[in-house]
Write an enzyme that holds these catalytic residues in place. Structure first.
Site, PDB file in Angstrom:
ATOM      1  N   TYR A  58      13.523 -31.552  30.028  1.00 14.19           N
ATOM      2  CA  TYR A  58      14.652 -31.138  29.188  1.00 14.19           C
ATOM      3  C   TYR A  58      15.832 -30.688  30.045  1.00 14.19           C
ATOM      4  CZ  TYR A  58      10.990 -31.071  25.620  1.00 14.19           C
ATOM      5  OH  TYR A  58       9.953 -31.409  24.795  1.00 14.19           O
ATOM      6  N   HIS A 123       3.202 -34.828  29.044  1.00 15.86           N
ATOM      7  CA  HIS A 123       4.393 -35.067  28.222  1.00 15.86           C
ATOM      8  C   HIS A 123       4.560 -36.546  27.870  1.00 15.86           C
ATOM      9  CE1 HIS A 123       8.863 -33.664  27.662  1.00 15.86           C
ATOM     10  NE2 HIS A 123       8.388 -34.284  26.605  1.00 15.86           N
TER      11      HIS A 123
HETATM   12  P1  NAD Z   1      14.443 -29.955  15.984  1.00 14.67           P
HETATM   13  O1  NAD Z   1      14.215 -30.907  14.890  1.00 14.67           O
HETATM   14  O2  NAD Z   1      13.649 -28.696  15.999  1.00 14.67           O
HETATM   15  O3  NAD Z   1      15.998 -29.548  16.085  1.00 14.67           O
HETATM   16  C1  NAD Z   1      17.000 -30.533  16.205  1.00 14.67           C
HETATM   17  C2  NAD Z   1      18.370 -29.925  16.431  1.00 14.67           C
HETATM   18  O4  NAD Z   1      18.728 -29.083  15.330  1.00 14.67           O
HETATM   19  C3  NAD Z   1      18.472 -29.012  17.655  1.00 14.67           C
HETATM   20  O5  NAD Z   1      19.740 -29.231  18.238  1.00 14.67           O
HETATM   21  C4  NAD Z   1      18.438 -27.614  17.075  1.00 14.67           C
HETATM   22  O6  NAD Z   1      19.063 -26.650  17.892  1.00 14.67           O
HETATM   23  C5  NAD Z   1      19.194 -27.815  15.787  1.00 14.67           C
HETATM   24  N1  NAD Z   1      18.898 -26.773  14.788  1.00 14.67           N
HETATM   25  C6  NAD Z   1      17.865 -25.915  14.742  1.00 14.67           C
HETATM   26  N2  NAD Z   1      17.944 -25.133  13.652  1.00 14.67           N
HETATM   27  C7  NAD Z   1      19.050 -25.522  12.979  1.00 14.67           C
HETATM   28  C8  NAD Z   1      19.663 -25.100  11.774  1.00 14.67           C
HETATM   29  N3  NAD Z   1      19.162 -24.125  11.006  1.00 14.67           N
HETATM   30  N4  NAD Z   1      20.808 -25.738  11.382  1.00 14.67           N
HETATM   31  C9  NAD Z   1      21.337 -26.740  12.101  1.00 14.67           C
HETATM   32  N5  NAD Z   1      20.805 -27.184  13.263  1.00 14.67           N
HETATM   33  C10 NAD Z   1      19.664 -26.574  13.694  1.00 14.67           C
HETATM   34  O7  NAD Z   1      14.224 -30.828  17.318  1.00 14.67           O
HETATM   35  P2  NAD Z   1      13.839 -30.454  18.807  1.00 14.67           P
HETATM   36  O8  NAD Z   1      14.677 -29.347  19.338  1.00 14.67           O
HETATM   37  O9  NAD Z   1      13.811 -31.746  19.501  1.00 14.67           O
HETATM   38  O10 NAD Z   1      12.313 -29.973  18.692  1.00 14.67           O
HETATM   39  C11 NAD Z   1      11.914 -28.627  18.802  1.00 14.67           C
HETATM   40  C12 NAD Z   1      11.116 -28.379  20.058  1.00 14.67           C
HETATM   41  O11 NAD Z   1       9.870 -29.099  20.000  1.00 14.67           O
HETATM   42  C13 NAD Z   1      11.792 -28.858  21.339  1.00 14.67           C
HETATM   43  O12 NAD Z   1      12.716 -27.910  21.773  1.00 14.67           O
HETATM   44  C14 NAD Z   1      10.597 -29.023  22.245  1.00 14.67           C
HETATM   45  O13 NAD Z   1      10.211 -27.763  22.736  1.00 14.67           O
HETATM   46  C15 NAD Z   1       9.519 -29.547  21.290  1.00 14.67           C
HETATM   47  N6  NAD Z   1       9.434 -31.041  21.304  1.00 14.67           N
HETATM   48  C16 NAD Z   1       8.540 -31.630  22.129  1.00 14.67           C
HETATM   49  C17 NAD Z   1       8.445 -33.015  22.179  1.00 14.67           C
HETATM   50  C18 NAD Z   1       7.458 -33.656  23.103  1.00 14.67           C
HETATM   51  O14 NAD Z   1       6.695 -32.979  23.741  1.00 14.67           O
HETATM   52  N7  NAD Z   1       7.445 -34.974  23.223  1.00 14.67           N
HETATM   53  C19 NAD Z   1       9.292 -33.807  21.386  1.00 14.67           C
HETATM   54  C20 NAD Z   1      10.185 -33.169  20.534  1.00 14.67           C
HETATM   55  C21 NAD Z   1      10.239 -31.786  20.498  1.00 14.67           C
END
Ligand code: NAD
Length: 349
Positions: A58, A123
């Site tokens: 990230y 990952h």
């Molecule tokens: P998400 O769906 O949680 O969030 C997407 C976007 O929306 C981000 O920019 C977030 O800051 C924003 N957001 C959050 N709350 C909001 C709100 N109330 N209103 C408007 N926007 C909002 O997607 P993500 O951040 O990709 O996933 C969460 C976490 O899961 C990641 O940070 C990571 O730690 C993990 N993850 C891991 C994998 C993997 O291992 N392959 C893949 C995806 C996510």
């Protein structure tokens, strides 16, 4: 904040987890590092959030660096469960070798300013050329670190759901955690529908659901330019997001965004309590506050049902990710699938 057991790991995690990829600038620049410090402190102290997830991938290690700075100001190492990853280091940069696993864990501990990591996950395992590399090399390397007490638990992450049974059925290593993403949210409930959630839960694997906003599809702002979803899925999500913004007042008497509907839906309505924690991306103190507030508010059934109807034509549509071995459907591998859409049918608690 409710806490749940994370499989057989011995960790108890908050139902909402702090996804730290946005701290690496993955979705755009963060407000400031001071604001990130405040978000992490309030998550732990004011809201009882104790699970943090990051990766060297990230922001090209930036998420780990910023999160390490934030966590170091908390003082109490036992106040949080820290998860990071090995194997993916860039959009097209992967190394699942045993040697890289060990070096990667040491580097992550330095950036995160800790002497132990609670969870280390392989990952995006679908990018390994063959599943055997994960089953026979990466996981055994992680298991050695677990035996040495350097890390507490080990896991897998990936988009195609078939990767979990494929690897778990073929490795001699006991896997503690599975992190699935974009498959337990308003537009996609295939984690449960496919039977993979039940499979993992019955094996005692702790299940984490990441990206409850489908990496931005279920937000007013919409997805980042790199989002891999097919155009139809993007278009339906954008239309649903607009509809919520325009109709929230008449349905609820207050403004509500699709994100504020999507987050409680993922936490309360998918998985029947078998998902230990839902990891939402937090880029700022303001986003943290909005999400904690959204979880406390009752879900408006009229808004929810209309959005589910609007998203029905693209329900469980996903996108290809990784090598050919990972692209087949998980469903035939499962003994029986759960009824699709079952969690969306009634009023969520
Ligand atoms: P998400 O769906 O949680 O969030 C997407 C976007 O929306 C981000 O920019 C977030 O800051 C924003 N957001 C959050 N709350 C909001 C709100 N109330 N209103 C408007 N926007 C909002 O997607 P993500 O951040 O990709 O996933 C969460 C976490 O899961 C990641 O940070 C990571 O730690 C993990 N993850 C891991 C994998 C993997 O291992 N392959 C893949 C995806 C996510």
């Amino acid at each position: 904040m409710e806490r749940r057991r994370l499989g057989s790991t011995g960790y108890t995690v908050s139902e909402l987890g702090f996804g730290a990829s946005p701290l690496g600038g993955v979705f755009g620049p963060i407000t400031s590092e001071e604001d990130a410090v405040r978000a992490v402190r309030e998550a732990v102290d004011a809201h009882g959030i104790n699970l943090f997830d990051t990766s060297p991938y990230y922001g090209n290690t930036e998420s780990e660096r910023v999160l390490g700075k934030c966590l170091s100001q908390l003082g109490d190492r036992d106040a949080y469960v820290l998860a990071t990853k090995v194997g993916r280091y860039g959009r097209d940069e992967f190394d699942y070798s045993a040697a890289r696993v060990r070096a990667s864990v040491v580097e992550s501990m330095q950036r995160l300013r800790v002497r132990r990591l609670d969870i280390v996950q392989c990952h995006d395992v679908e990018f390994a050329d063959r599943w055997q590399i994960i089953a026979e090399e990466t996981l055994p390397a992680l298991a050695r670190l677990r035996d040495e007490g350097v890390i507490g638990a080990i896991g897998l992450t990936g988009l195609p759901l078939s990767v979990y049974p494929t690897i778990l059925e073929h490795t001699a290593v006991e896997v503690d955690v599975a992190l699935s993403y974009c498959h337990a949210c308003l537009c996609d409930t295939s984690l449960a529908d496919s039977g993979v959630l039940r499979y993992l839960y019955e094996k005692g694997v702790g299940v984490l659901n990441a990206s409850p906003l489908c990496m931005g599809l279920l937000t007013e702002r919409g997805p980042p330019p790199w989002h891999p979803a097919p155009p139809a899925l993007k278009a339906h999500c954008a239309a649903a997001a607009r509809w919520v913004t325009e109709h929230a007042m008449e349905c609820t008497g207050t403004p509500v965004t699709i994100a504020e509907l999507a987050l409680p839906y993922a936490v309360r309505c998918v998985g029947d309590g078998r998902i230990a924690s839902t990891l939402v991306g937090i880029d700022s103190h303001a986003t943290l506050s909005k999400n904690v507030q959204a979880l406390r508010a009752p879900l408006n059934e009229r808004l929810l049902q209309q959005v589910l109807r609007m998203l029905a034509p693209v329900h469980n549509q996903s996108w290809p990710s990784g090598a050919a071995w990972a692209q087949h459907d998980a469903i035939p591998m499962m003994e029986g699938r759960e009824g699709a859409r079952e969690q969306g049918d009634g009023i969520c608690p």
